[in-house]
Design a protein around this motif. Structure first.
Motif, PDB file in Angstrom:
ATOM      1  N   THR A   1      18.152  -1.067  13.653  1.00 23.57           N
ATOM      2  CA  THR A   1      18.353   0.644  14.982  1.00 23.57           C
ATOM      3  C   THR A   1      19.264  -0.457  16.036  1.00 23.57           C
ATOM      4  O   THR A   1      20.880   0.368  15.902  1.00 23.57           O
ATOM      5  CB  THR A   1      17.411   1.093  15.712  1.00 23.57           C
ATOM      6  N   ILE A   2      18.727  -1.152  16.169  1.00 27.17           N
ATOM      7  CA  ILE A   2      19.353  -1.779  17.137  1.00 27.17           C
ATOM      8  C   ILE A   2      20.624  -2.829  17.375  1.00 27.17           C
ATOM      9  O   ILE A   2      21.583  -2.427  17.366  1.00 27.17           O
ATOM     10  CB  ILE A   2      18.799  -3.164  18.141  1.00 27.17           C
ATOM     11  N   ASN A   3      21.015  -3.422  15.782  1.00 27.37           N
ATOM     12  CA  ASN A   3      22.040  -3.881  15.378  1.00 27.37           C
ATOM     13  C   ASN A   3      23.249  -3.205  15.371  1.00 27.37           C
ATOM     14  O   ASN A   3      24.177  -3.399  15.033  1.00 27.37           O
ATOM     15  CB  ASN A   3      21.234  -4.453  13.907  1.00 27.37           C
ATOM     16  N   ARG A   4      22.763  -2.080  15.311  1.00 26.39           N
ATOM     17  CA  ARG A   4      23.706  -0.742  14.288  1.00 26.39           C
ATOM     18  C   ARG A   4      24.362  -0.053  16.159  1.00 26.39           C
ATOM     19  O   ARG A   4      25.541   0.514  16.105  1.00 26.39           O
ATOM     20  CB  ARG A   4      22.953   0.766  14.130  1.00 26.39           C
ATOM     21  N   ILE A   5      23.214  -0.463  17.136  1.00 28.76           N
ATOM     22  CA  ILE A   5      24.249   0.145  18.541  1.00 28.76           C
ATOM     23  C   ILE A   5      24.561  -1.020  19.427  1.00 28.76           C
ATOM     24  O   ILE A   5      25.931  -0.476  19.760  1.00 28.76           O
ATOM     25  CB  ILE A   5      22.923   0.233  19.908  1.00 28.76           C
TER      26      ILE A   5
END
Length: 243
Positions: free
Chosen positions: A186-190
């Motif tokens: 999730t974080i890697n997409r943001i």
């Protein structure tokens, strides 16, 4: 007094303000509201306790509130809300049920630029909820699941990522490791969205900001502390009232 109503895809938030002071607020986990009578009933309950001079609606389902005096897009409201809670801020990250919003704002809370991640459920609150369902983890217990080991979830698509989670479970990978992998995915997409807007002092809003483990991982990857209000789910609603 002004009543703000933020109709989200998973929760509806109401905030009552008198001038710049929050008098009362409520967060209802009622999913997508398709019946305006539900909202009217909620408003009536507030009116029995407080006088309401004006109603402002925002959020994913803001157009469901036909009785509102004013309707405000949530992106604009988020910027203003972030500025209400923090003075020194130039950006907002909000992980919503249907999308993730990253905003660049000025010192008045005006949105200068923004990026929405709404083409795929991956990286949204809905994806996190689905992952918890698959892992059979109660969302009220998420902060109990933490690990130094992070399972690799490589897919950028929510559907394939869910398949990866099921595959990892079949390989007896511990739930906490898989959940850490979900957070990392999730974080890697943001992070690319944050880097693209070059924001530094970031308000983290929305219900996902209450996830302490995800927030800690997010801060480590950003190498900075995130600004989180005591109640991060009402930022958008407060901002709508300020407009």
């Amino acid at each position: 007094m002004i009543l703000g109503i933020d109709v989200g895809s998973t929760t509806t938030k109401m905030v009552l303000m008198e001038k710049d002071k929050i008098v009362w607020y409520k967060i209802e986990d009622i999913g997508v509201v398709i019946d305006e009578d539900i909202l009217l009933k909620m408003v009536k309950e507030v009116e029995e306790r407080y006088p309401i001079d004006k109603i402002v609606a925002t959020g994913y389902g803001r157009h469901k509130v036909s009785f509102a005096d004013k309707v405000v897009p949530e992106v604009i409201a988020l910027g203003k809300g972030a500025r209400y809670f923090f003075n020194d801020v130039d950006g907002v990250v909000d992980i919503g049920g249907q999308d993730t919003k990253v905003l660049k704002i000025n010192n008045e809370g005006k949105v200068l630029d923004f990026i929405l991640s709404d083409k795929c459920a991956a990286g949204t609150g809905k994806f996190l909820e689905k992952a918890l369902d698959i892992l059979k983890i109660d969302k009220n217990d998420i902060n109990k699941y933490k690990s130094d080991s992070v399972a690799k979830i490589s897919s950028m698509c929510a559907v394939f990522a869910e398949s990866e989670i099921i595959s990892l479970l079949s390989k007896k990978i511990p739930k906490e490791e898989i959940l850490m992998g979900v957070y990392e995915s999730t974080i890697n997409r943001i992070i690319p969205m944050v880097n693209k807007l070059k924001i530094q002092n970031i308000v983290f809003s929305g219900g996902v900001a209450k996830n302490k483990v995800l927030t800690e991982m997010f801060e480590k990857k950003l190498n900075k502390k995130l600004l989180i209000p005591e109640e991060p789910q009402i930022v958008c609603c407060v901002g709508a009232i300020q407009l």
